[in-house]
Design a protein around this motif. Structure first.
Motif, mmCIF file in Angstrom:
data_model
loop_
_atom_site.group_PDB
_atom_site.id
_atom_site.type_symbol
_atom_site.label_atom_id
_atom_site.label_comp_id
_atom_site.label_asym_id
_atom_site.label_seq_id
_atom_site.Cartn_x
_atom_site.Cartn_y
_atom_site.Cartn_z
ATOM 1 N N LEU A 86 38.842 -76.979 -50.375
ATOM 2 C CA LEU A 86 37.472 -77.035 -49.859
ATOM 3 C C LEU A 86 36.648 -78.112 -50.550
ATOM 4 O O LEU A 86 35.918 -78.873 -49.901
ATOM 5 N N LEU A 87 36.756 -78.188 -51.880
ATOM 6 C CA LEU A 87 36.010 -79.200 -52.628
ATOM 7 C C LEU A 87 36.493 -80.603 -52.281
ATOM 8 O O LEU A 87 35.683 -81.523 -52.111
ATOM 9 N N HIS A 88 37.785 -80.783 -52.136
ATOM 10 C CA HIS A 88 38.358 -82.076 -51.761
ATOM 11 C C HIS A 88 37.767 -82.539 -50.432
ATOM 12 O O HIS A 88 37.326 -83.691 -50.310
ATOM 13 N N GLN A 89 37.724 -81.647 -49.458
ATOM 14 C CA GLN A 89 37.168 -82.003 -48.147
ATOM 15 C C GLN A 89 35.673 -82.293 -48.236
ATOM 16 O O GLN A 89 35.178 -83.239 -47.641
ATOM 17 N N GLU A 90 34.959 -81.486 -49.023
ATOM 18 C CA GLU A 90 33.517 -81.698 -49.213
ATOM 19 C C GLU A 90 33.248 -83.073 -49.820
ATOM 20 O O GLU A 90 32.358 -83.808 -49.368
ATOM 21 N N PHE A 91 34.028 -83.434 -50.843
ATOM 22 C CA PHE A 91 33.861 -84.740 -51.473
ATOM 23 C C PHE A 91 34.160 -85.864 -50.484
ATOM 24 O O PHE A 91 33.438 -86.854 -50.409
ATOM 25 N N LYS A 92 35.238 -85.736 -49.720
ATOM 26 C CA LYS A 92 35.576 -86.764 -48.720
ATOM 27 C C LYS A 92 34.472 -86.886 -47.680
ATOM 28 O O LYS A 92 34.076 -88.002 -47.325
ATOM 29 N N ASP A 93 33.986 -85.747 -47.190
ATOM 30 C CA ASP A 93 32.936 -85.753 -46.164
ATOM 31 C C ASP A 93 31.647 -86.393 -46.667
ATOM 32 O O ASP A 93 30.879 -86.949 -45.880
ATOM 33 N N SER A 94 31.408 -86.332 -47.977
ATOM 34 C CA SER A 94 30.173 -86.903 -48.529
ATOM 35 C C SER A 94 30.308 -88.396 -48.827
ATOM 36 O O SER A 94 29.369 -89.014 -49.313
#
Length: 138
Positions: A86-94
């Motif tokens: 989840l954090l990996h995706q959040e970082f990529k999305d940001s």
């Protein structure tokens, strides 16, 4: 000798622009700002004080390991693989610079990310059992 080191209290990171980097850490990593002036800011992040210190151009906390790879000096922990993904995706999305999730031959998985100054950080899916026992409440 009865004394021992108890914990890491503060990490110092070199940055070129204190204000811009502080805004990045607060927005992207949800750090809490405690103090800021022209040459430094003090952030609370992951149960630690992080000092962002104005430095010369092209300075960062990374080092070159014995395989000639640029290496991070800090690993953050999350509580399990689901949190890591989840954090990996959040970082990529940001829009952050984020590496792929990988297995490194030990328990859990990891990924790396960079701040504005090229400081590289690691994220590991295994939260320390001692930390969980002492500080996590249900």
């Amino acid at each position: 000798m009865g004394s021992k080191l108890i914990r890491v209290g503060t990490t110092y990171l070199p940055v070129k622009d204190v204000k811009e980097s502080t805004e990045w850490y607060v927005k992207k990593l949800r750090a809490t700002l405690s103090y800021q002036d022209e040459t430094k800011s003090i952030l609370n992040l992951a149960n630690q004080s992080i000092f962002l210190v104005k430095s010369r151009e092209k300075q960062n906390a990374n080092f070159i390991d014995s395989y000639d790879n640029e290496h991070f000096s800090i690993t953050f922990e999350v509580d399990g693989l689901e949190c890591l993904h989840l954090l990996h995706q959040e970082f990529k999305d940001s829009g952050m610079i984020v590496g792929e999730i990988e297995s490194r031959g030990h328990a859990g998985q990891n990924f790396v990310f960079q701040d504005l100054d090229g400081n590289i950080f690691d994220v590991w899916s295994q939260l320390s059992p001692i930390f969980k026992e002492k500080f996590m409440t249900l």
